[in-house]
Write an enzyme that holds these catalytic residues in place. Structure first.
Site, PDB file in Angstrom:
ATOM      1  N   SER A 161       0.823  -1.194   0.000  1.00 35.64           N
ATOM      2  CA  SER A 161       0.000   0.000   0.000  1.00 35.64           C
ATOM      3  C   SER A 161       0.871   1.264   0.000  1.00 35.64           C
ATOM      4  O   SER A 161       1.683   1.454  -0.904  1.00 35.64           O
ATOM      5  CB  SER A 161      -0.959  -0.042   1.200  1.00 35.64           C
ATOM      6  OG  SER A 161      -1.952   0.938   1.093  1.00 35.64           O
ATOM      7  N   ASP A 189       0.085  -4.291  -4.068  1.00 35.33           N
ATOM      8  CA  ASP A 189      -1.087  -3.441  -4.249  1.00 35.33           C
ATOM      9  C   ASP A 189      -0.810  -2.010  -3.775  1.00 35.33           C
ATOM     10  O   ASP A 189      -1.417  -1.537  -2.801  1.00 35.33           O
ATOM     11  CB  ASP A 189      -2.307  -4.017  -3.513  1.00 35.33           C
ATOM     12  CG  ASP A 189      -3.618  -3.642  -4.200  1.00 35.33           C
ATOM     13  OD1 ASP A 189      -3.633  -3.528  -5.441  1.00 35.33           O
ATOM     14  OD2 ASP A 189      -4.633  -3.456  -3.501  1.00 35.33           O
ATOM     15  N   HIS A 250      -7.316  -5.902  -0.738  1.00 39.46           N
ATOM     16  CA  HIS A 250      -6.067  -5.135  -0.661  1.00 39.46           C
ATOM     17  C   HIS A 250      -4.952  -5.951  -0.010  1.00 39.46           C
ATOM     18  O   HIS A 250      -3.787  -5.868  -0.407  1.00 39.46           O
ATOM     19  CB  HIS A 250      -6.342  -3.859   0.137  1.00 39.46           C
ATOM     20  CG  HIS A 250      -5.285  -2.810   0.031  1.00 39.46           C
ATOM     21  ND1 HIS A 250      -4.619  -2.497  -1.135  1.00 39.46           N
ATOM     22  CD2 HIS A 250      -4.778  -1.968   0.986  1.00 39.46           C
ATOM     23  CE1 HIS A 250      -3.765  -1.518  -0.910  1.00 39.46           C
ATOM     24  NE2 HIS A 250      -3.830  -1.195   0.372  1.00 39.46           N
TER      25      HIS A 250
END
Length: 322
Positions: A161, A189, A250
């Site tokens: 992230s 991601d 995610h």
């Protein structure tokens, strides 16, 4: 505890400037030996090289030592299970390993994502973090080798992230300030909000390392467009069969990467596709699967070009279909 599971933990606390008053970054180093020992708190009055000499740090000759840096994302920390499991799998693969875990939870724990991202506080963290690695590089504790495009640092940064963009900032700093290239960055991601339409200099980009590979698993929280040398779109990169929430989607990029490390039965084979902003990938080209690659640790950079890959996963562990 992390130390009891995976090894000796060295914690270097860096206090950043007044704009980050009260916010602390911790850098933990896990090494091969003394895995059952208690944590050692590094004394900031000592030099980094002196403290590593006194530890079981593996000096990083590319032939026998590997070096990783793991960076968590928004509202996370270094004690999360995915970091514990990732580190465990990396040591299982090769005991002659050093793993740096960057804990910037004092900043990332803010309830306001946009304050953390837009003000780019994590870049300020990165500028302080680089001081440690600058010392390690100059003292020879992290090796570098001459490659076609200059000096390559023997370090693989794995970020989830917002942590993926931190890896990118770190690699950019090495390239622009130290004339050195990071060996590899894996973006799990990478965060999309604030970064989807950002300039390459303000997000993770393929120029930030010799090899940048991306795993896309959520179109809600993750960046949608390809930004690496190789981009993998798991189940199209939108949502995952094992999940029913965007938060779960995610997280799956990290889980796929972890499972790829020591799985003999499944290698997460992916097929090359053509990307379009509307369709993300074209099924007819993916199904032909003329060019294959492997999502995760064993992904392969393509010579002189970027590439997009697609793969499907199962709803239940071990998720991999191939």
């Amino acid at each position: 505890m992390l130390a009891n599971l995976l090894g000796i933990v060295l914690v270097l606390t860096l206090v950043v400037d007044s704009t980050l008053s009260g916010e602390i970054v911790k850098i933990k180093l896990l090494t091969k030996e003394n895995r059952e020992n208690n944590s050692i708190l590094l004394n900031v009055a000592k030099s980094t090289r002196q403290q590593l000499t006194e530890s079981s740090y593996c000096r990083l000759n590319p032939r026998n030592c590997t070096n990783y840096m793991i960076v968590h994302g928004y509202r996370s920390n270094a004690q999360k299970s995915w970091i514990l499991n990732l580190t465990k799998e990396l040591f299982k693969k090769n005991e002659n390993t050093n793993v740096f875990v960057i804990d910037w939870s004092s900043i990332s724990s803010s309830i306001n994502y946009f304050a953390v991202g837009k003000e780019k506080k994590f870049y300020k963290v990165n500028s302080r973090m680089i001081l440690l690695f600058d010392d390690l590089i100059k003292s020879g504790y992290i090796s570098n080798e001459t490659v076609a495009n200059g000096l390559q640092l023997n370090l693989h940064c794995i970020g989830h992230s917002l942590g993926a963009h931190l890896c990118g900032s770190f690699g950019s700093f090495l390239r622009t300030r130290l004339s050195m290239r990071l060996k590899r960055i894996t973006g799990l991601d990478p965060a999309g909000p604030l970064f989807e339409n950002a300039q390459p200099t303000d997000r993770l980009d393929l120029t930030d390392a010799m090899y940048v590979d991306i795993i896309h698993s959520s179109s809600f929280f993750g960046i949608d467009k390809p930004i690496g040398h190789v981009d993998f779109y798991a189940n199209g990169g939108k949502s995952q069969p094992a999940c029913n929430t965007p938060k779960c989607d995610h997280k799956m990029a990290g889980l796929y990467f972890i499972l790829s490390i020591n799985s003999a039965a499944c290698k997460y084979r992916a097929c090359e596709c053509q990307y379009s902003s509307k369709n993300k990938y074209k099924n007819e080209n993916c199904n032909k699967c003329g060019s294959k690659n492997f999502l995760g640790l064993y992904s392969i950079q393509q010579a002189n070009r970027t590439a997009i890959y697609y793969l499907e996963t199962n709803e239940k562990p071990a998720y991999c279909k191939s």
